[in-house]
Design an enzyme around this catalytic site. Structure first.
Site, PDB file in Angstrom:
ATOM      1  N   GLU A 176      37.037  21.039  38.768  1.00 19.40           N
ATOM      2  CA  GLU A 176      38.402  20.817  38.287  1.00 19.40           C
ATOM      3  C   GLU A 176      39.180  19.860  39.187  1.00 19.40           C
ATOM      4  O   GLU A 176      39.767  20.277  40.180  1.00 19.40           O
ATOM      5  CB  GLU A 176      39.161  22.149  38.185  1.00 19.40           C
ATOM      6  CG  GLU A 176      40.586  21.964  37.656  1.00 19.40           C
ATOM      7  CD  GLU A 176      41.386  23.266  37.549  1.00 19.40           C
ATOM      8  OE1 GLU A 176      40.923  24.305  38.049  1.00 19.40           O
ATOM      9  OE2 GLU A 176      42.490  23.225  36.973  1.00 19.40           O
ATOM     10  N   LYS A 221      36.565  20.495  34.165  1.00 18.43           N
ATOM     11  CA  LYS A 221      37.893  20.979  33.755  1.00 18.43           C
ATOM     12  C   LYS A 221      38.924  19.925  34.151  1.00 18.43           C
ATOM     13  O   LYS A 221      39.470  19.949  35.252  1.00 18.43           O
ATOM     14  CB  LYS A 221      38.184  22.320  34.431  1.00 18.43           C
ATOM     15  CG  LYS A 221      39.571  22.868  34.137  1.00 18.43           C
ATOM     16  CD  LYS A 221      39.645  24.356  34.446  1.00 18.43           C
ATOM     17  CE  LYS A 221      41.067  24.875  34.318  1.00 18.43           C
ATOM     18  NZ  LYS A 221      41.137  26.335  34.352  1.00 18.43           N
TER      19      LYS A 221
END
Ligand code: 13P
Length: 342
Positions: A176, A221
């Site tokens: 992420e 992500k």
């Protein structure tokens, strides 16, 4: 439950499902509770999460849940481990393993995410507790002279070292790298976000390659490509979808198992609408879904308000939001569906 990382990763992005990010640290959940005058005790945090994990949407719209260290060790009121509630619903338990974004030395205003020291041992522990995927969030802020190469590179390298350690442990890494939308500069429009996101993603995939990370065994992500909150120039949902899909196509290898967006402070319905429009764009090589925290939970937490008598209503609020995002993950959300539910 699947055991090969490639199979776990595919289960995390199964059609019509997405990930519930419920991994707020005790500090962050306390902020969310404070805003609603809910006292943040260990029991209240448990009751809140138990309410979510026993909701109907867990079976129909949620593929996995990201937990925090406290939660992965907690038991429901009746003594069942919370991890078992998640598994019983058919979802994969996951765990946030970074220890937070700290000031990056000699780079004023920028952050580096920490948590690599001892990570190999902690991953073994989390695996034994049932976690089959993990999350590490890097934050990149946009400012007058930010981000710097130093910040992007240091964070990308940490993400790659984390991802390699996860795969060694049989755990799927959620990678992420978040380009924030709430930076201080008015000049931060959608194209600045595009350029920064492109730079960050290219650097991250370069480092993942160097670190031998198996792309089929990871989930990305990312942020969507959106204007900063302070930007005078806002963008239409169609432009957000088009630019987000474009930057991902430019930067993310087709071998990556799937993409699950963060919501990053977008409004609940905006996050849903954007996801649906992205999924209407033909020919994306990966499954594209949600891994929302705030955009999935905001209505549920407000409705719950810390009171046992509100559990059923809060579950209905959560089910609705999760169902809307489930439809968005296959490009079939429509604004009318929100009104019908209201
Ligand atoms: P938000 O969807 O609230 O941005 O949270 C997702 C997340 O897990 C951030 O790390």
């Amino acid at each position: 439950m699947a055991e090969r990382i490639e199979d776990i990763a595919l289960a995390m992005v199964a059609k019509g499902k997405g990930i519930l990010a419920a991994d707020e640290s005790s500090g962050t959940i306390a902020k969310r509770f404070d805003a609603l005058r809910i006292k943040s005790t260990e029991e209240a945090r448990r009751d809140y999460r138990e309410m979510l994990f026993r909701s109907e949407a867990m079976k129909t719209a949620v593929s996995g849940v990201i937990l925090y260290d406290e939660t992965i060790r907690q038991k429901a009121k009746d003594g069942t481990p919370l991890v078992d509630l998640i598994k019983a619903a058919g979802a994969v338990p996951g765990i946030k393993v970074d220890t937070g974004a700290k000031d990056l030395a000699l780079s004023p205003g920028e952050k580096i995410t920490e948590g690599l020291d001892g990570l190999r041992e902690r991953l073994k522990d989390y695996y034994a507790l049932g976690a089959r995927f993990a999350k590490w969030r890097a934050v990149i802020d946009i400012g007058p002279a930010m981000p710097t190469w130093n910040c992007i590179h240091a964070n990308a390298q940490a993400l790659a070292r984390y991802a390699a350690l996860c795969q060694e442990a049989g755990i799927v890494p959620i990678v992420e790298p978040e380009v924030l939308m709430d930076g201080p500069v008015a000049a931060h429009d959608i194209d600045v976000c595009y350029g920064t996101t492109e730079w960050v993603l290219k650097t991250v995939f370069q480092e993942l390659f160097v670190a031998h990370v198996v792309l089929e065994g990871m989930v990305l992500k990312p942020n969507m490509v959106v204007p900063g909150k302070k930007s005078a120039k806002q963008a239409s949902p169609a432009e957000v979808a088009e630019k987000t899909a474009r930057v991902l196509r430019e930067c993310v290898p087709a071998a990556v198992a799937g993409i699950a967006f963060l919501s990053g402070g977008q409004g609940n319905e905006a996050a849903t609408e954007h996801l649906s429009l992205i999924n209407q764009i033909a020919g994306l090589p990966w499954p594209v879904t949600f891994s929302y925290g705030r955009a999935l939970q905001a209505a549920a937490i407000e409705t719950w308000a810390g009171k046992a008598e509100n559990v059923a209503a809060a579950q209905r609020a959560f089910n609705h939001r999760a169902q809307m995002n489930s439809l968005a993950s296959i490009g079939e959300w429509k604004p009318d569906l929100e009104k019908e539910a209201a």
